[in-house]
Scaffold this motif. Structure first.
Motif, PDB file in Angstrom:
ATOM      1  N   GLY A   1       5.042   1.465   3.969  1.00  0.00           N
ATOM      2  CA  GLY A   1       4.486   1.037   2.690  1.00  0.00           C
ATOM      3  C   GLY A   1       5.428   1.206   1.516  1.00  0.00           C
ATOM      4  N   ILE A   2       4.836   1.465   0.357  1.00  0.00           N
ATOM      5  CA  ILE A   2       5.577   1.603  -0.894  1.00  0.00           C
ATOM      6  C   ILE A   2       6.728   2.602  -0.758  1.00  0.00           C
ATOM      7  CG2 ILE A   2       5.415   2.553  -3.237  1.00  0.00           C
ATOM      8  CD1 ILE A   2       4.240  -0.177  -3.218  1.00  0.00           C
ATOM      9  N   GLN A   3       6.444   3.710  -0.111  1.00  0.00           N
ATOM     10  CA  GLN A   3       7.464   4.763  -0.012  1.00  0.00           C
ATOM     11  C   GLN A   3       8.675   4.293   0.789  1.00  0.00           C
ATOM     12  OE1 GLN A   3       4.217   5.147   0.173  1.00  0.00           O
ATOM     13  NE2 GLN A   3       3.608   6.930  -1.024  1.00  0.00           N
ATOM     14  N   ALA A   4       8.443   3.644   1.914  1.00  0.00           N
ATOM     15  CA  ALA A   4       9.549   3.128   2.721  1.00  0.00           C
ATOM     16  C   ALA A   4      10.317   2.045   1.969  1.00  0.00           C
ATOM     17  CB  ALA A   4       9.018   2.562   4.041  1.00  0.00           C
ATOM     18  N   ASP A   5       9.597   1.199   1.256  1.00  0.00           N
ATOM     19  CA  ASP A   5      10.245   0.110   0.521  1.00  0.00           C
ATOM     20  C   ASP A   5      11.169   0.646  -0.565  1.00  0.00           C
ATOM     21  OD1 ASP A   5       8.747  -1.564   2.115  1.00  0.00           O
ATOM     22  OD2 ASP A   5       7.279  -2.069   0.558  1.00  0.00           O
ATOM     23  N   LEU A   6      10.682   1.598  -1.332  1.00  0.00           N
ATOM     24  CA  LEU A   6      11.498   2.141  -2.427  1.00  0.00           C
ATOM     25  C   LEU A   6      12.728   2.883  -1.888  1.00  0.00           C
ATOM     26  CD1 LEU A   6       8.739   3.389  -4.899  1.00  0.00           C
ATOM     27  CD2 LEU A   6      10.168   1.347  -5.096  1.00  0.00           C
ATOM     28  N   LYS A   7      12.558   3.607  -0.788  1.00  0.00           N
ATOM     29  CA  LYS A   7      13.721   4.269  -0.176  1.00  0.00           C
ATOM     30  C   LYS A   7      14.757   3.230   0.261  1.00  0.00           C
ATOM     31  CE  LYS A   7      10.911   8.072   1.673  1.00  0.00           C
ATOM     32  NZ  LYS A   7      10.327   8.672   2.888  1.00  0.00           N
ATOM     33  N   THR A   8      14.280   2.136   0.842  1.00  0.00           N
ATOM     34  CA  THR A   8      15.185   1.084   1.317  1.00  0.00           C
ATOM     35  C   THR A   8      15.898   0.415   0.158  1.00  0.00           C
ATOM     36  OG1 THR A   8      13.750   0.696   3.237  1.00  0.00           O
ATOM     37  CG2 THR A   8      15.314  -1.042   2.667  1.00  0.00           C
ATOM     38  N   PHE A   9      15.162   0.090  -0.895  1.00  0.00           N
ATOM     39  CA  PHE A   9      15.788  -0.514  -2.078  1.00  0.00           C
ATOM     40  C   PHE A   9      16.904   0.382  -2.605  1.00  0.00           C
ATOM     41  CE2 PHE A   9      11.523  -2.717  -3.382  1.00  0.00           C
ATOM     42  CZ  PHE A   9      11.698  -3.648  -2.384  1.00  0.00           C
TER      43      PHE A   9
ATOM     44  N   GLY B   1       0.818  -1.202   0.000  1.00  0.00           N
ATOM     45  CA  GLY B   1       0.000   0.000   0.000  1.00  0.00           C
ATOM     46  C   GLY B   1       0.851   1.250   0.000  1.00  0.00           C
ATOM     47  N   SER B   2       0.274   2.330  -0.478  1.00  0.00           N
ATOM     48  CA  SER B   2       0.951   3.624  -0.485  1.00  0.00           C
ATOM     49  C   SER B   2       0.676   4.352   0.823  1.00  0.00           C
ATOM     50  CB  SER B   2       0.439   4.466  -1.654  1.00  0.00           C
ATOM     51  OG  SER B   2       0.875   5.803  -1.541  1.00  0.00           O
ATOM     52  N   ASP B   3       1.727   4.881   1.447  1.00  0.00           N
ATOM     53  CA  ASP B   3       1.602   5.672   2.669  1.00  0.00           C
ATOM     54  C   ASP B   3       1.854   7.129   2.299  1.00  0.00           C
ATOM     55  OD1 ASP B   3       1.918   7.027   5.045  1.00  0.00           O
ATOM     56  OD2 ASP B   3       3.579   5.813   5.779  1.00  0.00           O
ATOM     57  N   SER B   4       0.816   7.939   2.322  1.00  0.00           N
ATOM     58  CA  SER B   4       0.969   9.340   1.921  1.00  0.00           C
ATOM     59  C   SER B   4       1.922  10.105   2.826  1.00  0.00           C
ATOM     60  CB  SER B   4      -0.401  10.036   1.901  1.00  0.00           C
ATOM     61  OG  SER B   4      -1.044   9.932   3.162  1.00  0.00           O
ATOM     62  N   GLY B   5       2.127   9.616   4.054  1.00  0.00           N
ATOM     63  CA  GLY B   5       3.056  10.265   4.963  1.00  0.00           C
ATOM     64  C   GLY B   5       4.508   9.899   4.723  1.00  0.00           C
ATOM     65  N   GLY B   6       4.743   8.911   3.872  1.00  0.00           N
ATOM     66  CA  GLY B   6       6.102   8.587   3.435  1.00  0.00           C
ATOM     67  C   GLY B   6       6.921   7.698   4.351  1.00  0.00           C
TER      68      GLY B   6
ATOM     69  N   LEU C   1      -4.368   2.719  -1.661  1.00  0.00           N
ATOM     70  CA  LEU C   1      -3.935   4.055  -1.270  1.00  0.00           C
ATOM     71  C   LEU C   1      -4.382   4.275   0.169  1.00  0.00           C
ATOM     72  CD1 LEU C   1      -5.038   6.114  -4.413  1.00  0.00           C
ATOM     73  CD2 LEU C   1      -2.793   5.113  -3.941  1.00  0.00           C
ATOM     74  N   THR C   2      -3.503   4.823   0.995  1.00  0.00           N
ATOM     75  CA  THR C   2      -3.924   5.194   2.338  1.00  0.00           C
ATOM     76  C   THR C   2      -3.718   6.686   2.536  1.00  0.00           C
ATOM     77  OG1 THR C   2      -1.789   4.902   3.483  1.00  0.00           O
ATOM     78  CG2 THR C   2      -3.183   2.941   3.220  1.00  0.00           C
ATOM     79  N   ALA C   3      -4.668   7.314   3.219  1.00  0.00           N
ATOM     80  CA  ALA C   3      -4.503   8.692   3.683  1.00  0.00           C
ATOM     81  C   ALA C   3      -3.916   8.570   5.077  1.00  0.00           C
ATOM     82  CB  ALA C   3      -5.845   9.413   3.703  1.00  0.00           C
ATOM     83  N   GLN C   4      -2.630   8.889   5.225  1.00  0.00           N
ATOM     84  CA  GLN C   4      -1.901   8.515   6.431  1.00  0.00           C
ATOM     85  C   GLN C   4      -0.871   9.580   6.777  1.00  0.00           C
ATOM     86  OE1 GLN C   4       0.526   4.455   7.874  1.00  0.00           O
ATOM     87  NE2 GLN C   4      -0.519   4.537   5.900  1.00  0.00           N
ATOM     88  N   ASN C   5      -0.682   9.780   8.079  1.00  0.00           N
ATOM     89  CA  ASN C   5       0.387  10.652   8.557  1.00  0.00           C
ATOM     90  C   ASN C   5       0.899  10.101   9.876  1.00  0.00           C
ATOM     91  OD1 ASN C   5      -1.572  11.428  10.445  1.00  0.00           O
ATOM     92  ND2 ASN C   5      -2.076  13.315   9.360  1.00  0.00           N
ATOM     93  N   THR C   6       1.663  10.873  10.619  1.00  0.00           N
ATOM     94  CA  THR C   6       2.232  10.353  11.866  1.00  0.00           C
ATOM     95  C   THR C   6       1.177  10.131  12.942  1.00  0.00           C
ATOM     96  OG1 THR C   6       2.699  12.525  12.847  1.00  0.00           O
ATOM     97  CG2 THR C   6       4.396  11.577  11.399  1.00  0.00           C
ATOM     98  N   LEU C   7      -0.003  10.709  12.753  1.00  0.00           N
ATOM     99  CA  LEU C   7      -1.082  10.578  13.741  1.00  0.00           C
ATOM    100  C   LEU C   7      -1.954   9.358  13.496  1.00  0.00           C
ATOM    101  CD1 LEU C   7      -2.115  14.338  13.928  1.00  0.00           C
ATOM    102  CD2 LEU C   7      -0.721  13.060  15.581  1.00  0.00           C
TER     103      LEU C   7
ATOM    104  N   HIS D   1      -6.077   7.627   8.083  1.00  0.00           N
ATOM    105  CA  HIS D   1      -7.338   8.359   8.013  1.00  0.00           C
ATOM    106  C   HIS D   1      -8.248   7.866   6.884  1.00  0.00           C
ATOM    107  CE1 HIS D   1      -5.648  11.162  10.934  1.00  0.00           C
ATOM    108  NE2 HIS D   1      -4.538  11.102  10.227  1.00  0.00           N
ATOM    109  N   GLY D   2      -7.744   6.925   6.096  1.00  0.00           N
ATOM    110  CA  GLY D   2      -8.568   6.352   5.034  1.00  0.00           C
ATOM    111  C   GLY D   2      -7.793   5.277   4.288  1.00  0.00           C
ATOM    112  N   VAL D   3      -8.486   4.213   3.896  1.00  0.00           N
ATOM    113  CA  VAL D   3      -7.885   3.131   3.110  1.00  0.00           C
ATOM    114  C   VAL D   3      -8.724   2.939   1.858  1.00  0.00           C
ATOM    115  CG1 VAL D   3      -7.294   0.679   3.040  1.00  0.00           C
ATOM    116  CG2 VAL D   3      -6.964   1.977   5.156  1.00  0.00           C
ATOM    117  N   PHE D   4      -8.062   2.994   0.695  1.00  0.00           N
ATOM    118  CA  PHE D   4      -8.767   2.924  -0.579  1.00  0.00           C
ATOM    119  C   PHE D   4      -8.137   1.824  -1.440  1.00  0.00           C
ATOM    120  CE2 PHE D   4      -8.621   7.206   1.145  1.00  0.00           C
ATOM    121  CZ  PHE D   4      -9.968   7.496   1.281  1.00  0.00           C
ATOM    122  N   PRO D   5      -8.640   0.594  -1.323  1.00  0.00           N
ATOM    123  CA  PRO D   5      -8.055  -0.523  -2.083  1.00  0.00           C
ATOM    124  C   PRO D   5      -8.161  -0.287  -3.583  1.00  0.00           C
ATOM    125  CG  PRO D   5      -9.576  -1.316  -0.395  1.00  0.00           C
ATOM    126  CD  PRO D   5      -9.774   0.158  -0.486  1.00  0.00           C
ATOM    127  N   GLN D   6      -7.139  -0.729  -4.303  1.00  0.00           N
ATOM    128  CA  GLN D   6      -7.177  -0.673  -5.756  1.00  0.00           C
ATOM    129  C   GLN D   6      -7.991  -1.850  -6.296  1.00  0.00           C
ATOM    130  OE1 GLN D   6      -5.388   2.134  -7.532  1.00  0.00           O
ATOM    131  NE2 GLN D   6      -6.074   2.544  -5.448  1.00  0.00           N
TER     132      GLN D   6
END
Length: 268
Positions: free
Chosen positions: A19-27, A11-16, A41-47, A50-55
């Motif tokens: 998810g996808i963002q952490a994985d790509l940074k690690t790679f 899943g994509s983590d909009s807060g970075g 897609l997730t609407a997500q931050n450090t708090l 706030h929403g999960v939108f499956p593809q």
């Protein structure tokens, strides 16, 4: 040198931070070419989440086909798969394309407590994905859910759980012991014969968002480069330890780990 190619299906983590963002940074940090298939897609931050939108299954299958039919993958890491239908589709495609080095991070609950896997999807995880997995990397609550047991509180209970997880089909089990509250942080690697303990000093920080994703992605990156499972797990442990030690106090809640910390330490 051949290019190591690593694919994350998550899943994509909009807060970075996860998810996808952490994985790509690690790679990237570990010199593997990163590719992605976004399952939700997730609407997500450090708090929190706030929403999960499956593809749609169509969108996920199209992404898998596009990457695997052309570029291929030396290792695949799965993260948030959300539903039984998505899990079954992913397992089918990885089998169809004869993908080796499958790292399964059975993402179930976000750091803030939000559910990232439907209850009914656990059966599909056990039936469809674990039998083709190279390695599974659950934390203690995830392992307990998969095995249908109470959460583990001792190292001996962890060892028993690692053995029982191995019986479900993966070649290797990495059971993460961060949820044990006392003493050092202990992870277990079980290869079907020997249980190896990986110990580090416990790091006192609340900023641990994305640790599971990052750890599993580091294993996948190392496997993509041809490392043995033991070497891959040891590098991943060093990577995530550095990332947690230098975690980032950003936002108003649980901050992310620092994906550049391992490289910076090696450069010093």
């Amino acid at each position: 040198m051949p290019i190591a190619k690593a694919l994350t299906i998550a899943g994509s983590d909009s807060g970075g931070g996860a998810g996808i963002q952490a994985d790509l940074k690690t790679f990237q940090e570990l010199d593997a070419f990163g590719m992605s298939v976004i399952t939700a897609l997730t609407a997500q931050n450090t708090l929190g989440v706030h929403g999960v939108f499956p593809q749609t299954l169509e969108a996920i299958e199209a992404q898998l086909e596009a990457v695997l039919s052309d570029i291929g993958a030396d290792a695949v890491k799965t993260g948030m798969l959300f539903s039984p239908e998505i899990i079954s589709l992913v397992a089918q495609k990885l089998t169809e394309y004869k993908v080796s080095n499958i790292v399964v991070d059975p993402v179930m609950i976000a750091k803030g407590g939000a559910s990232l896997l439907q209850e009914e999807a656990i059966r599909a995880l056990i039936d469809d994905l674990l039998p083709i997995a190279t390695v599974i990397t659950p934390n203690l609550p995830e392992a307990a859910k998969i095995l249908g047991i109470e959460e583990m509180k001792t190292l001996d209970e962890m060892k028993e759980a690692a053995i029982n997880l191995h019986k479900l089909g993966p070649k290797y089990v990495v059971l993460k012991g961060g949820h044990l509250m006392n003493g050092p942080a202990i992870d277990l690697l079980f290869d079907g014969e020997t249980i190896y303990e990986l110990r580090t000093e416990r790091i006192e920080t609340t900023h641990t968002h994305g640790t599971g994703c990052t750890f599993a992605a580091a294993i996948a990156a190392e496997l993509a480069k041809g490392s043995s499972i033991k070497s891959a797990v040891e590098t991943a442990k060093a990577f995530i330890t550095a990332a947690i030690t230098s975690s980032l106090a950003i936002g108003g809640g649980i901050g992310p780990t620092n994906h550049s910390a391992y490289r910076r330490l090696r450069e010093e």
